[in-house]
Motif scaffolding. Structure first.
Motif, PDB file in Angstrom:
ATOM      1  N   LYS A 206      56.563  30.733  44.648  1.00  0.00           N
ATOM      2  CA  LYS A 206      55.061  29.460  44.118  1.00  0.00           C
ATOM      3  C   LYS A 206      54.053  30.909  44.029  1.00  0.00           C
ATOM      4  O   LYS A 206      53.608  30.111  42.780  1.00  0.00           O
ATOM      5  CB  LYS A 206      55.558  28.963  45.167  1.00  0.00           C
ATOM      6  CG  LYS A 206      53.745  27.710  44.690  1.00  0.00           C
ATOM      7  CD  LYS A 206      53.615  26.549  46.317  1.00  0.00           C
ATOM      8  CE  LYS A 206      53.832  26.670  46.896  1.00  0.00           C
ATOM      9  NZ  LYS A 206      53.105  26.031  47.716  1.00  0.00           N
ATOM     10  N   PHE A 207      54.063  31.433  44.871  1.00  0.00           N
ATOM     11  CA  PHE A 207      52.416  32.304  44.689  1.00  0.00           C
ATOM     12  C   PHE A 207      52.940  33.444  43.339  1.00  0.00           C
ATOM     13  O   PHE A 207      52.445  34.448  43.490  1.00  0.00           O
ATOM     14  CB  PHE A 207      52.439  32.992  45.466  1.00  0.00           C
ATOM     15  CG  PHE A 207      51.405  30.951  46.476  1.00  0.00           C
ATOM     16  CD1 PHE A 207      50.753  30.213  45.598  1.00  0.00           C
ATOM     17  CD2 PHE A 207      51.944  30.898  47.476  1.00  0.00           C
ATOM     18  CE1 PHE A 207      49.995  29.526  46.350  1.00  0.00           C
ATOM     19  CE2 PHE A 207      51.418  29.737  48.240  1.00  0.00           C
ATOM     20  CZ  PHE A 207      50.451  28.758  47.718  1.00  0.00           C
ATOM     21  N   GLN A 208      53.702  33.988  43.498  1.00  0.00           N
ATOM     22  CA  GLN A 208      54.577  35.264  42.529  1.00  0.00           C
ATOM     23  C   GLN A 208      53.683  35.331  41.352  1.00  0.00           C
ATOM     24  O   GLN A 208      52.766  36.508  40.639  1.00  0.00           O
ATOM     25  CB  GLN A 208      55.960  34.994  41.905  1.00  0.00           C
ATOM     26  CG  GLN A 208      56.280  36.537  41.583  1.00  0.00           C
ATOM     27  CD  GLN A 208      57.767  36.483  41.221  1.00  0.00           C
ATOM     28  OE1 GLN A 208      58.570  35.472  41.074  1.00  0.00           O
ATOM     29  NE2 GLN A 208      58.688  37.332  41.586  1.00  0.00           N
ATOM     30  N   HIS A 209      53.640  34.152  40.076  1.00  0.00           N
ATOM     31  CA  HIS A 209      52.354  34.543  38.800  1.00  0.00           C
ATOM     32  C   HIS A 209      50.955  35.111  39.503  1.00  0.00           C
ATOM     33  O   HIS A 209      50.321  35.575  38.982  1.00  0.00           O
ATOM     34  CB  HIS A 209      52.665  33.691  38.209  1.00  0.00           C
ATOM     35  CG  HIS A 209      53.919  33.310  37.826  1.00  0.00           C
ATOM     36  ND1 HIS A 209      54.680  34.563  36.888  1.00  0.00           N
ATOM     37  CD2 HIS A 209      55.164  32.036  37.606  1.00  0.00           C
ATOM     38  CE1 HIS A 209      55.990  34.168  36.708  1.00  0.00           C
ATOM     39  NE2 HIS A 209      56.260  32.692  36.839  1.00  0.00           N
ATOM     40  N   ALA A 210      50.029  34.131  40.937  1.00  0.00           N
ATOM     41  CA  ALA A 210      49.122  34.288  41.019  1.00  0.00           C
ATOM     42  C   ALA A 210      49.402  36.366  41.311  1.00  0.00           C
ATOM     43  O   ALA A 210      47.751  36.363  41.206  1.00  0.00           O
ATOM     44  CB  ALA A 210      48.368  33.416  42.188  1.00  0.00           C
ATOM     45  N   PHE A 211      50.130  36.046  42.310  1.00  0.00           N
ATOM     46  CA  PHE A 211      49.591  37.476  42.418  1.00  0.00           C
ATOM     47  C   PHE A 211      49.665  39.103  41.542  1.00  0.00           C
ATOM     48  O   PHE A 211      49.526  40.054  41.465  1.00  0.00           O
ATOM     49  CB  PHE A 211      50.572  37.816  44.067  1.00  0.00           C
ATOM     50  CG  PHE A 211      50.024  37.554  45.043  1.00  0.00           C
ATOM     51  CD1 PHE A 211      49.892  38.303  46.008  1.00  0.00           C
ATOM     52  CD2 PHE A 211      50.527  35.446  45.805  1.00  0.00           C
ATOM     53  CE1 PHE A 211      48.673  37.456  47.259  1.00  0.00           C
ATOM     54  CE2 PHE A 211      49.208  36.201  47.023  1.00  0.00           C
ATOM     55  CZ  PHE A 211      49.253  36.679  47.706  1.00  0.00           C
ATOM     56  N   ALA A 212      51.179  38.297  40.848  1.00  0.00           N
ATOM     57  CA  ALA A 212      51.360  39.674  40.131  1.00  0.00           C
ATOM     58  C   ALA A 212      49.998  39.492  38.712  1.00  0.00           C
ATOM     59  O   ALA A 212      49.289  40.714  38.104  1.00  0.00           O
ATOM     60  CB  ALA A 212      52.552  38.963  38.949  1.00  0.00           C
ATOM     61  N   ALA A 213      48.900  38.357  38.951  1.00  0.00           N
ATOM     62  CA  ALA A 213      47.367  38.441  37.268  1.00  0.00           C
ATOM     63  C   ALA A 213      47.062  38.906  38.652  1.00  0.00           C
ATOM     64  O   ALA A 213      46.340  39.892  38.034  1.00  0.00           O
ATOM     65  CB  ALA A 213      47.564  37.130  37.447  1.00  0.00           C
TER      66      ALA A 213
END
Length: 366
Positions: A206-213
């Protein structure tokens, strides 16, 4: 296997004197009783119980506070966790003005300095701070003002980790990171996520994109994992969230392959044994895997998590750990050195801390 306690407890004054960092501590878990009494009077808010036993409320599941969330700094595993989290919401809800937020930040730096801590990565989860909902950046700016003043007064230097709540949505997390990347609030050095893994389940995807950013923008990454959940939470933190450091991570001991991965990638665990024992992750210090993790070669630091409601300080926890696990003074020097390396302090700060530690240990006998 159990470890025999040391024959003598290492003096806490000697521990305070060690130049060191703390990398797993929540601002929400450091309010003193005086802080709470002062804030309650300023805001004309009644205390939820007698002042003398106010922190005892944090162990009661029945603590009744308005407008609560389900976030949290400390972990799950105890029947008192939900009450503990609501207590954090109540106390942070007393911080309503920039001046009050700055004062809380300054008090944190002073507390850390009193324990001989030279640098701290402090975790701040804005979901606890009810008066600042929708104004996260204003909250962090107010806190930074307090840390700036503390820095000018020679107190512990502080960087902040903006912490997501595990039950937030992917969209909320990505919006929060977008705001951080755009505004670049001073002293925010990392993105974190905390909350009860056991309740929310696996949230790495769920948080993969947030942490990638966050990673693309140069923010460091630290993730609460392997506490109320098993090793799978740590795997998700590493593989999906690009975690550079794991907060807790103690359940990694259950997976030999994960231990090898942590060592190979030099991913440190910010372990908090008193918190784990108090909140029921392990039934006693003796059964805590701190020593086994170290003996396996995992880079481990020793931290407080939420020291005020847990009734502790870093030097006290280090002294108890030495007593329980048979650590020598040299072992504690190792904890100090690892704390510096695991921190998200800038290169100059780290270099100065390394030099101070080397100078101190050259003249202080083990």
């Amino acid at each position: 296997m159990p470890y025999s306690p040391a024959t003598a407890r290492i003096d806490e004054e000697a521990i305070r004197a060690l130049p060191k960092a703390e990398v797993h501590v929540h601002l929400e878990g450091t309010f003193s009783l005086l802080d709470l009494l002062t804030l309650a009077k300023e805001n004309a808010v009644a205390l939820p119980g007698p002042a003398a036993t106010l922190f005892d409320i944090s162990t009661h599941t029945g603590f009744d506070a308005p407008d609560v969330t389900t976030g949290g700094g400390a972990g799950a595993g105890s029947a008192g966790l939900s009450g503990f989290l609501r207590f954090l919401d109540w106390q942070c809800g007393l911080v309503r003005t920039p001046a009050q937020a700055a004062r809380v930040a300054y008090a944190f730096a002073a507390r850390q300095s009193a324990s001989g801590i030279r640098y701290s990565d402090v975790i701040v989860n804005p979901t606890h701070w009810n008066a600042w909902r929708g104004r996260d950046l204003a909250l962090f700016d107010a806190l930074a003002a307090g840390f700036d003043e503390a820095d000018q007064d020679g107190l512990c230097r502080v960087g902040m980790a903006y912490s997501l709540l595990r039950n937030q949505s992917a969209a909320e997390a990505e919006a929060a990171v977008a705001g951080l990347v755009s505004a670049r609030p001073r002293r925010v050095v990392a993105l974190s996520v905390d909350g009860d893994e056991k309740v929310t389940g696996r949230t790495g995807e769920k948080f993969q994109h947030a942490f990638a950013a966050a990673a693309r923008a140069g923010l460091r990454r630290t993730v609460h994992a392997g506490e109320s959940s098993g090793p799978e939470g740590v795997w998700d933190a590493i593989d999906l969230l690009q975690a550079e450091r794991i907060d807790h991570g103690v359940r990694a001991i259950e997976d030999p392959a994960l231990i090898e991965r942590l060592i190979a990638d030099d991913i440190s665990l910010g372990v908090c044994p008193r918190s784990n024992v108090t909140l029921g992750i392990y039934p006693s210090w003796e059964q805590h895997p701190l020593r086994r993790l170290l003996d396996a070669g995992v880079p481990v630091t020793l931290n407080t998590d939420d020291p005020a409601p847990l009734g502790s300080t870093l030097e006290s926890d280090w002294a108890v750990a030495a007593e329980q696990f048979g650590f020598t003074y040299d072992d504690l020097v190792g904890f100090a050195a690892r704390s510096i390396e695991a921190s998200f302090a800038d290169a100059d700060t780290k270099a100065a801390l390394r030099a101070d530690l080397a100078e101190h240990t050259a003249v202080v006998p083990a």
